[in-house]
Design an enzyme around this catalytic site. Sequence first.
Site, PDB file in Angstrom:
ATOM      1  N   CYS A   2      -8.477   0.896  -8.816  1.00 59.50           N
ATOM      2  CA  CYS A   2      -9.283   0.428  -9.929  1.00 59.50           C
ATOM      3  C   CYS A   2      -8.389   0.273 -11.148  1.00 59.50           C
ATOM      4  O   CYS A   2      -7.382   0.946 -11.290  1.00 59.50           O
ATOM      5  CB  CYS A   2     -10.435   1.371 -10.311  1.00 59.50           C
ATOM      6  SG  CYS A   2     -11.522   1.766  -8.959  1.00 59.50           S
ATOM      7  N   ARG A  27      -5.160  -3.971  -8.656  1.00 58.88           N
ATOM      8  CA  ARG A  27      -5.534  -2.576  -8.417  1.00 58.88           C
ATOM      9  C   ARG A  27      -6.870  -2.450  -7.686  1.00 58.88           C
ATOM     10  O   ARG A  27      -7.259  -1.351  -7.263  1.00 58.88           O
ATOM     11  CB  ARG A  27      -5.623  -1.827  -9.742  1.00 58.88           C
ATOM     12  CG  ARG A  27      -4.364  -1.896 -10.571  1.00 58.88           C
ATOM     13  CD  ARG A  27      -4.545  -1.130 -11.858  1.00 58.88           C
ATOM     14  NE  ARG A  27      -4.778   0.277 -11.599  1.00 58.88           N
ATOM     15  CZ  ARG A  27      -3.830   1.169 -11.402  1.00 58.88           C
ATOM     16  NH1 ARG A  27      -2.578   0.799 -11.450  1.00 58.88           N
ATOM     17  NH2 ARG A  27      -4.114   2.431 -11.161  1.00 58.88           N
ATOM     18  N   TRP A  75     -12.027  -0.886  -6.935  1.00 60.64           N
ATOM     19  CA  TRP A  75     -11.738  -0.753  -5.500  1.00 60.64           C
ATOM     20  C   TRP A  75     -12.615   0.411  -5.050  1.00 60.64           C
ATOM     21  O   TRP A  75     -12.353   1.571  -5.381  1.00 60.64           O
ATOM     22  CB  TRP A  75     -10.256  -0.451  -5.271  1.00 60.64           C
ATOM     23  CG  TRP A  75      -9.867  -0.422  -3.829  1.00 60.64           C
ATOM     24  CD1 TRP A  75      -9.510  -1.482  -3.066  1.00 60.64           C
ATOM     25  CD2 TRP A  75      -9.776   0.728  -2.980  1.00 60.64           C
ATOM     26  NE1 TRP A  75      -9.205  -1.065  -1.789  1.00 60.64           N
ATOM     27  CE2 TRP A  75      -9.357   0.274  -1.710  1.00 60.64           C
ATOM     28  CE3 TRP A  75      -9.997   2.096  -3.158  1.00 60.64           C
ATOM     29  CZ2 TRP A  75      -9.164   1.138  -0.627  1.00 60.64           C
ATOM     30  CZ3 TRP A  75      -9.817   2.955  -2.079  1.00 60.64           C
ATOM     31  CH2 TRP A  75      -9.401   2.466  -0.841  1.00 60.64           C
ATOM     32  N   ASN A 101     -10.977   5.297 -13.423  1.00 59.90           N
ATOM     33  CA  ASN A 101     -10.093   5.084 -12.272  1.00 59.90           C
ATOM     34  C   ASN A 101      -9.739   6.468 -11.743  1.00 59.90           C
ATOM     35  O   ASN A 101      -9.218   7.294 -12.485  1.00 59.90           O
ATOM     36  CB  ASN A 101      -8.825   4.338 -12.734  1.00 59.90           C
ATOM     37  CG  ASN A 101      -7.707   4.385 -11.719  1.00 59.90           C
ATOM     38  OD1 ASN A 101      -6.541   4.367 -12.086  1.00 59.90           O
ATOM     39  ND2 ASN A 101      -8.032   4.449 -10.449  1.00 59.90           N
ATOM     40  N   GLY A 102     -10.049   6.705 -10.458  1.00 63.62           N
ATOM     41  CA  GLY A 102      -9.758   8.020  -9.882  1.00 63.62           C
ATOM     42  C   GLY A 102     -10.926   8.483  -9.031  1.00 63.62           C
ATOM     43  O   GLY A 102     -11.810   7.687  -8.696  1.00 63.62           O
ATOM     44  N   GLU A 481       7.794  -2.755   9.380  1.00 70.13           N
ATOM     45  CA  GLU A 481       7.478  -3.495   8.155  1.00 70.13           C
ATOM     46  C   GLU A 481       6.975  -4.908   8.478  1.00 70.13           C
ATOM     47  O   GLU A 481       6.007  -5.385   7.885  1.00 70.13           O
ATOM     48  CB  GLU A 481       8.721  -3.539   7.246  1.00 70.13           C
ATOM     49  CG  GLU A 481       8.543  -4.300   5.951  1.00 70.13           C
ATOM     50  CD  GLU A 481       7.460  -3.778   5.024  1.00 70.13           C
ATOM     51  OE1 GLU A 481       6.884  -2.711   5.293  1.00 70.13           O
ATOM     52  OE2 GLU A 481       7.155  -4.469   4.033  1.00 70.13           O
ATOM     53  N   LYS A 485       3.353  -6.295   7.347  1.00 71.91           N
ATOM     54  CA  LYS A 485       3.243  -7.511   6.517  1.00 71.91           C
ATOM     55  C   LYS A 485       2.252  -8.476   7.144  1.00 71.91           C
ATOM     56  O   LYS A 485       1.383  -9.009   6.490  1.00 71.91           O
ATOM     57  CB  LYS A 485       4.578  -8.224   6.418  1.00 71.91           C
ATOM     58  CG  LYS A 485       5.568  -8.035   5.352  1.00 71.91           C
ATOM     59  CD  LYS A 485       5.206  -7.901   3.931  1.00 71.91           C
ATOM     60  CE  LYS A 485       4.357  -6.739   3.600  1.00 71.91           C
ATOM     61  NZ  LYS A 485       4.809  -5.702   2.784  1.00 71.91           N
ATOM     62  N   GLU A 488      -1.565  -6.963   7.289  1.00 71.38           N
ATOM     63  CA  GLU A 488      -2.280  -6.721   6.036  1.00 71.38           C
ATOM     64  C   GLU A 488      -2.743  -8.002   5.348  1.00 71.38           C
ATOM     65  O   GLU A 488      -3.758  -8.010   4.672  1.00 71.38           O
ATOM     66  CB  GLU A 488      -1.488  -5.822   5.074  1.00 71.38           C
ATOM     67  CG  GLU A 488      -0.224  -6.407   4.504  1.00 71.38           C
ATOM     68  CD  GLU A 488       0.526  -5.439   3.572  1.00 71.38           C
ATOM     69  OE1 GLU A 488      -0.103  -4.613   2.919  1.00 71.38           O
ATOM     70  OE2 GLU A 488       1.767  -5.546   3.502  1.00 71.38           O
ATOM     71  N   HIS A 504       5.719   2.362  28.288  1.00 74.85           N
ATOM     72  CA  HIS A 504       4.948   3.586  28.522  1.00 74.85           C
ATOM     73  C   HIS A 504       3.490   3.381  28.143  1.00 74.85           C
ATOM     74  O   HIS A 504       2.859   4.271  27.565  1.00 74.85           O
ATOM     75  CB  HIS A 504       5.582   4.757  27.758  1.00 74.85           C
ATOM     76  CG  HIS A 504       6.966   5.057  28.207  1.00 74.85           C
ATOM     77  ND1 HIS A 504       7.244   5.613  29.439  1.00 74.85           N
ATOM     78  CD2 HIS A 504       8.170   4.810  27.641  1.00 74.85           C
ATOM     79  CE1 HIS A 504       8.555   5.726  29.582  1.00 74.85           C
ATOM     80  NE2 HIS A 504       9.148   5.237  28.506  1.00 74.85           N
ATOM     81  N   LYS A 603      -3.236  -2.517  -4.538  1.00 76.22           N
ATOM     82  CA  LYS A 603      -1.800  -2.288  -4.602  1.00 76.22           C
ATOM     83  C   LYS A 603      -1.447  -0.855  -4.972  1.00 76.22           C
ATOM     84  O   LYS A 603      -0.551  -0.259  -4.417  1.00 76.22           O
ATOM     85  CB  LYS A 603      -1.174  -3.241  -5.623  1.00 76.22           C
ATOM     86  CG  LYS A 603       0.332  -3.118  -5.636  1.00 76.22           C
ATOM     87  CD  LYS A 603       0.971  -4.372  -6.102  1.00 76.22           C
ATOM     88  CE  LYS A 603       2.455  -4.359  -5.849  1.00 76.22           C
ATOM     89  NZ  LYS A 603       2.789  -4.514  -4.423  1.00 76.22           N
TER      90      LYS A 603
HETATM   91  C1  G6P Z   1      -0.139   0.199  -0.982  1.00 73.03           C
HETATM   92  C2  G6P Z   1       0.608  -1.105  -1.116  1.00 73.03           C
HETATM   93  C3  G6P Z   1       1.887  -1.065  -0.284  1.00 73.03           C
HETATM   94  C4  G6P Z   1       2.741   0.114  -0.714  1.00 73.03           C
HETATM   95  C5  G6P Z   1       1.965   1.432  -0.629  1.00 73.03           C
HETATM   96  C6  G6P Z   1       2.717   2.555  -1.311  1.00 73.03           C
HETATM   97  O1  G6P Z   1      -0.633   0.354   0.302  1.00 73.03           O
HETATM   98  O2  G6P Z   1      -0.202  -2.187  -0.702  1.00 73.03           O
HETATM   99  O3  G6P Z   1       2.596  -2.257  -0.479  1.00 73.03           O
HETATM  100  O4  G6P Z   1       3.869   0.190   0.112  1.00 73.03           O
HETATM  101  O5  G6P Z   1       0.718   1.308  -1.315  1.00 73.03           O
HETATM  102  O6  G6P Z   1       2.738   2.284  -2.689  1.00 73.03           O
HETATM  103  P1  G6P Z   1       3.877   2.727  -3.663  1.00 73.03           P
HETATM  104  O7  G6P Z   1       3.454   2.194  -5.000  1.00 73.03           O
HETATM  105  O8  G6P Z   1       3.898   4.231  -3.637  1.00 73.03           O
HETATM  106  O9  G6P Z   1       5.166   2.154  -3.194  1.00 73.03           O
END
Ligand code: G6P
Length: 608
Positions: A2, A27, A75, A101-102, A481, A485, A488, A504, A603
């Site tokens: 948020c 956010r 969010w 926010n929280g 990764e 990518k 998501e 396995h 994010k």
């Molecule tokens: C979210 C973001 C990711 C990020 C992760 C950790 O899930 O979408 O891209 O890697 O948080 O966030 P940070 O800010 O701690 O790197």
Amino acid sequence: MCGIVGYIGEKQAAPILLEGLEKLEYRGYDSAGIAVFDGTEIHAKKSMGRLKILSELTHGGETLPGTTGIGHTRWATHGAPSDMNAHPHFNQDKTIAVVHNGIIENYMKLKKKMQDKGYTFKSETDTEVIAHLLDYYYKGDALETITKVMHRVEGSYALGIIFKSEPDKLYAVRKDSPLIVGKSNIGNLIASDVPAVLKYTRDVYFIENEEIVCMTKDDIQFYNIDEEELEKQPATIEWDIDAAEKGGYEYFMLKEMYEQPQAVSDTINPRIKEGKIVIDELGMSDEEIRQIRKIYMIACGSAYHTCVSAKYVFEGLARIPVEVDLASEFRYRHPIYEENTLAIIVSQSGETADSLAALREAKEHGVRVLGIVNVVGSSIAREADNVMYTWAGPEIAVATTKAYSTQLIAHYLLAMKFAQARGTADEKTITEMVKDLKKLPGQIEMLLENKKKIQKFANRYLATEHVFFLGRGLDYAISLEGSLKLKEISYIHSEAYAAGELKHGTISLIEEGTLVVAVATQEELYKKTLSNIQEVKTRGAFVMAVTNVGNTEIEKTADYVIYLPKTNPYFTNSLAVIPLQLFGYYVSLGKGLDVDKPRNLAKSVTVE
Ligand code: G6P
């Protein structure tokens, strides 16, 4: 997550609040709302869905008069996204408005208490309890009321609050959720993050835990929880508003991918002096580095994936044991703490709740903490014993690209520094590695030029349902990764496997046409991975391979090959990630999805 904003000044508040929220939409973006005080009444407008719906409803804020206001982009945690659950939330007679926010962890208990006292709740949120608590304690002194509420609530919060009875004031307070204050010549602002205020000011105060802000249009006062006034100095933000704009790119993600060469070189350059690795901010002498016996690497999401890569680099190069942990696991797993251990917490935002909690957990047990952080002045940066910044600049797209790439660089630099100090790599090796490191930005740029080819390939896979990523060693780390990518932002189910592990169980899922992305950049493991590619190929998989230039015999097995330029084997993840990012991006784009704001995500994850 948020995002919260607030403004008090001479201008109409609503358009400024909407502008600020637009910068914070990364956010959370399932609903939004604003509340504005016009001197007589507090007027609110909320709406489920993206911010642009709220903006349309209010004609860009024009229809809401008043020069003091607060806003929120959500969010959802407690209560589904809906108009009713959207913030701001109010007390019963609408004389107090609050954005949050929280998470208020004891909200159920508090809600019950307030209900017993006759308060009725309109939403399913934890936040509404704050509005009613403020009402309950308010006897004419807002500061005292806020401190009383702080004593009652458990959890995390950044709050923006307006009281109808205090028409010329805006209040804010934080605990474990980010909050900044901007001082500008059109008035004062609060926000969850700097981009929301940058249009109006570069003078920003970073609010610490349990600090309260009381602002009028031309004055800002800070207090602690004991209502004692505090002296705070503003910081000057160096980066430009353009850095947080799309600048002609269709999506932030594409722009940020293209910023990788610059970000990588900005992260490398200040740390290389006369061919040697110099990391002053590490705050450790070579002797202290030699005393370290073990490293914990702790993070979430993609930052965690950089730690998986770093384990191979640190153990291989600096010969030091590394334990990699997801922050959400580390914080509760009661690790066995030993002397001479270093914890490295990696985070783009510097606000991720689990990473911050893991940092505190480690510190409490006497472990020295180094933060690898992108956002300057964020909580992790402030609370770590030392901080090494990744100079990626602001990252807006939810799916990280440039922050990930700079985190990898920070790990390489640290591993090289450790190897230098511990004498596990000779001067010649380090010199060669530095040369390769400096070539990375140019090589990344070259790989980005392949985008049309990858787009064409991606367009063939828009309807695919499952994708498997394979690799060994560092190639396994990058597969994690690549897979994240893709899933998501494209909503295609994908999984990453250590190439030797597939047989396995998971190999039973491979059938005619299943897309398998195989990464084979580690020369000593190349032949082994080739055999694993053969295994899936035999079962009908369509294989896209990523390997080093020169490994042309892979074409006999793989159906589509992407070649990477030559680099040090420890650095291949920095190159392999580029086609994998492009692949995810173009699948998402081809499916017509919102690349920057994938469903259900945010994010900055400031909740557990
Ligand atoms: C979210 C973001 C990711 C990020 C992760 C950790 O899930 O979408 O891209 O890697 O948080 O966030 P940070 O800010 O701690 O790197």
